[in-house]
Design a protein around this motif. Sequence first.
Motif, short mmCIF file in Angstrom:
data_model
loop_
_atom_site.label_atom_id
_atom_site.label_comp_id
_atom_site.label_asym_id
_atom_site.label_seq_id
_atom_site.Cartn_x
_atom_site.Cartn_y
_atom_site.Cartn_z
N PRO A 1 0.83 -1.23 -0.08
CA PRO A 1 0.22 0.03 -0.16
C PRO A 1 0.83 1.21 0.03
N ILE A 2 0.14 2.41 -0.28
CA ILE A 2 0.90 3.77 -0.12
C ILE A 2 0.52 3.91 1.33
N LEU A 3 1.50 4.31 2.20
CA LEU A 3 1.35 4.85 3.55
C LEU A 3 0.95 6.27 3.65
N VAL A 4 -0.04 6.43 4.43
CA VAL A 4 -0.43 8.07 4.82
C VAL A 4 -0.53 8.11 6.30
N VAL A 5 0.54 8.99 6.66
CA VAL A 5 0.55 9.11 8.18
C VAL A 5 -0.04 10.58 8.61
N ALA B 1 -5.16 10.28 1.25
CA ALA B 1 -5.50 8.90 1.25
C ALA B 1 -6.70 8.74 0.29
N ALA B 2 -7.57 9.72 0.51
CA ALA B 2 -8.85 9.84 -0.41
C ALA B 2 -8.49 9.55 -2.09
N THR B 3 -7.55 10.68 -2.30
CA THR B 3 -7.24 11.00 -3.67
C THR B 3 -6.62 9.61 -4.15
N LEU B 4 -5.57 9.08 -3.41
CA LEU B 4 -4.69 8.05 -3.89
C LEU B 4 -5.96 6.62 -3.96
N ALA B 5 -6.85 6.55 -3.27
CA ALA B 5 -7.65 5.42 -3.20
C ALA B 5 -8.47 5.56 -4.44
N GLU B 6 -9.11 6.79 -4.60
CA GLU B 6 -10.01 7.01 -5.96
C GLU B 6 -9.16 6.81 -7.05
N ALA B 7 -7.78 6.87 -7.04
CA ALA B 7 -7.09 6.35 -8.28
C ALA B 7 -6.94 4.85 -8.40
N GLY B 8 -7.57 4.40 -7.30
CA GLY B 8 -7.40 2.70 -7.54
C GLY B 8 -6.23 2.14 -6.69
N LEU B 9 -5.69 2.83 -5.74
CA LEU B 9 -4.37 2.38 -5.07
C LEU B 9 -4.74 1.80 -3.75
N ARG C 1 4.68 1.23 -0.93
CA ARG C 1 5.14 1.59 -1.90
C ARG C 1 5.71 3.15 -2.12
N ALA C 2 5.20 3.77 -1.27
CA ALA C 2 5.19 5.25 -1.14
C ALA C 2 4.71 5.71 0.06
N LEU D 1 -6.00 20.79 -0.07
CA LEU D 1 -5.50 20.93 -1.22
C LEU D 1 -3.90 20.35 -1.23
N ASP D 2 -3.32 20.52 -0.23
CA ASP D 2 -1.91 20.02 -0.26
C ASP D 2 -1.93 18.58 -0.26
N GLY D 3 -2.83 17.88 0.35
CA GLY D 3 -2.78 16.50 0.50
C GLY D 3 -3.11 16.00 -0.86
N ARG D 4 -3.88 16.62 -1.63
CA ARG D 4 -4.17 16.25 -3.04
C ARG D 4 -2.97 16.43 -3.91
N ARG D 5 -2.30 17.58 -3.61
CA ARG D 5 -1.05 17.70 -4.50
C ARG D 5 -0.01 16.52 -4.06
N ALA D 6 0.19 16.23 -2.81
CA ALA D 6 1.01 15.24 -2.44
C ALA D 6 0.67 13.86 -3.01
N ALA D 7 -0.60 13.55 -3.15
CA ALA D 7 -1.20 12.51 -3.87
C ALA D 7 -0.73 12.41 -5.20
N ARG D 8 -0.77 13.45 -5.70
CA ARG D 8 -0.52 13.87 -7.27
C ARG D 8 0.77 13.58 -7.45
N GLU D 9 1.58 13.94 -6.64
CA GLU D 9 3.26 13.69 -6.71
C GLU D 9 3.54 12.27 -7.08
N ILE D 10 2.87 11.54 -5.78
CA ILE D 10 2.91 9.86 -5.69
C ILE D 10 2.61 9.45 -6.91
N LEU D 11 1.35 9.88 -7.60
CA LEU D 11 0.67 9.28 -8.71
C LEU D 11 1.59 9.44 -9.83
N ALA D 12 2.28 10.60 -9.90
CA ALA D 12 2.86 10.97 -11.08
C ALA D 12 4.25 9.88 -11.04
N ARG D 13 4.76 9.66 -10.23
CA ARG D 13 5.90 8.56 -9.73
C ARG D 13 5.50 7.29 -10.36
#
Lengths: 87, 385, 427
Positions: free
Chosen positions: C5-9, C19-27, C111-112, C296-308
């Motif tokens: 999983p992607i760890l979100v602390v 967490a919600a953004t990453l999960a919505e992307a299917g992770l 994984r991240a 917003l910043d949580g979404r930005r962080a999720a976006r950075e992980i997804l881009a990777r």
Amino acid sequence: MMTRIFWNDYVVPFRPGETIAAALGRAGIINLGPAGGPARGRVFCGIGACQACVVAIEGGAPVEACLTLARDGLRIGSMPAVVVSDE
Amino acid sequence: MARPSSMHVAVVGAGIVGAAAAHFLAAAGARVTVLDASGPAAGATGASDGAVSVASKRPGPMMELARHARAFYGQLETEGLFTGLFHRRSTFLIAQNALEAELVSQHGADLALAGERVIEVARADLVQRIPGLGDGVTAALEIPDDGHALGYQITARLLQRSDIDVRRRAPVSEIMVRDGRAVGVALTDEILSADAVLVAAGIGSAHLLNLGDILIPRKGQMIVTDRASTGRPAIDGHLMAASYLAAKRGIALDRSHIGLVIDPLVTGQFLLGGSREDNRSDHRTDAVTVSAILRAALELYPPLGARRVVRTFAGVRTASRDGLPIIGRHPHVEGLVIATGFEGDGICLGPFMGESAARMILDRPPAADLSMLTPTRFARGGSSA
Amino acid sequence: MSDAPILVVGGGPAGTSAAATLAEAGLPVLLVEQRDQLGGAIHRQVARGATHAVHAPARHRRNWAELAQRVDAAGSRIELCTGTVFLGVDGDGRHLLDDRESGRVVARSVRAAVIAVGAVEKIHPFEGWDLPGVMTAGGAQVLLKETGVPPTGPILVAGTGPLLLAVSAQLAKAGNPPVAVLERGRPWVRFNSLLRMAWAGPQLGEAASYVATLLSHRVPYRTGADILSVREDDVGLEIRVRRNGTVHRLRARHMLVHDGIEPNRVGIPLSDPGGAVPVVLAGDGREVLGADAAILDGRRAAREILARLGMRLPEPGEARLTAARNVQAALSDLFRSALPEPTPETLICRCEARRLSDFRSLPDDASTREIRLMGRFGMGVCQGRFCGPTIAALRGEAVPSAIPPRWPLRPVSLAALADLKTDDLES
């Protein structure tokens, strides 16, 4: 429903779901001791960072009162005082 | 050699050995500059337990030297220099099975032979003195004349003289040599001239003196707990498991690289150590090694189960290829003295070795025979300097 | 490790949003929160079983309802670990979790990681700040949100910043208005900053409602007030305050202090989006921009992980993050004030009981290591989270200074760590 924890010799009631810090605060227990030390325990930051509200727990490692939910019958007490060495 | 009063000595390394040398050189009238890439006690000196212990030493010259070194602590405490910093404290050598009991007993005999007081302690008596000791503890020896001091406090005290110039953030890149004599040290943007140079830079000595094939970094991971007591040690003595002795004597009791000590600090905290990881010079700690140390510690002293771990850290000991410290004059360069390779014994040996290094620089006779520690022993059969 | 999983602390706005953004992307997401409920400090939910609720601004209620709904909708894609403290990353790259409920420390392969552990309040020390009865305004606010019940007895609120107003108004509404609010700054005289604040929108409206609440409860709001010292006697605290050159004495049972907030960065792994296990910081733990921006910043962080991981997501609204940054800058300008010099006897480090005089006795050019070893500053159980900013200020350094990552990030049960469990992804 009320249940209770034990702070040193005091019986402290709490509501399920409440932290040790909340229960102690409502009972008016502000000084988490030990008496006379230069830095006594007290609830301070409320988010587990400052470690000032750490209490000793019977049968285990100490815990932050502000993070830990009260459990019925839990016995808690003060931590050892911090003493500045004599240099 | 110049008279002390007109002499300038550059000491490379502000650990306990360099600090002691600087102190005694200054006391003899020399002008001293101490140079460190970071600052006082930044290396192994500040990342060690505080055992001033003969009990743990390998039989032979190390045990002898440790007795000299510990006596020197006592002398400096009496004279006032180490007031408040050095305390007598028993070491308990502890066995948890028959094999370990045999090892402890053999070690006790070696200590007694070296003239050390050794007391056999029955389990019942031991449990009375250290309540809560693990069920597995079968036998113990008490070494009552050992002591405790914190390396960084000793170092700070030694450097407190106003006539020692301590330069922090001053990495030395080279020892300047002219006509076979050390004439100074090169700093980042300056050459500091000196009449003599002492290199006491731990593992940092390797690149300065081309000792890369002689000095071995040996990482040790350690753990500090919260306070179990108020303003005094939580237990009355330093607990040293047979596993630690085995590691020191080069015996493999099992496949673990852990030699356990439980060091009660004056703050009421415990310092637990440690691992012995050869050729590791990083300062990282890992949860698998830390948890293995903690399991061993809990087995020996179960009351630690009521404690929290507040910090983990790693120190890098500097060991020599043959396991003995290196102290003496450089085989080919006049006015250059080396003191390194004290492995895990630097706190115990440090003040004595620093004072001995000062004597070497001042051309004075040593207080003990250090000939077996001379760097020359590595130069035989092919010099690298 | 692709099924790791992607760890979100952190279960505050930034972590929950990531967490919600990453999960919505299917992770698959492992969301770790130290308390028993999500929410963090701003959206702290009332404790189960509590009988009172505290007033929260409508905007916060709306934001949280939306985040909570998204977490619910993610279902099993988010594995939620409450009552679990993140202990950091060890030297071998293990992500360590202290599951307080089961009493186990677990090393999880991930994984991240997104680290969103929020901020810590700054406290400018004065004699007596360490006394029982003195607590942070933010800490008191969190406790109030949980219980709905204010502390009993007279309360004094002191320090600087808009939080003083918010906490005081909430205390008033909950039935125990402070005896006074002592603000060190002089926000009224900084008209330029006030004008720049005018377009801050909802925050300004909320501030106005707090002021109205304090006015209606006749709570004095005094600016330009320096706390000199606090001492305790049989009945409570006596607080010495200097204002316009005159020293006043006030009495209270509780004193709430607050001097702004800093990202909670001590020992936290450094942001390393390019690492083998990418680590990204989010929310106030990265940069203090406030609760709305944290989402917003949580979404930005999720976006950075997804881009990777080769997945793309629309731009999260950098313009709104910039706007939040401007609001924070205007606020800090509005409340700017000179800090009074602590007395030599003032405790700087509570954990190790070290005073300003202890710091002054160190060499002027002392190394970071000497400050720790000889000064013992930063060596205590809070790991320097409270003395750190003071020491940095005394040394004229920026905060947060570069602090190497460490573990454990919090004191941890020795027995639990001894019994370390590594998950089956690690051989």
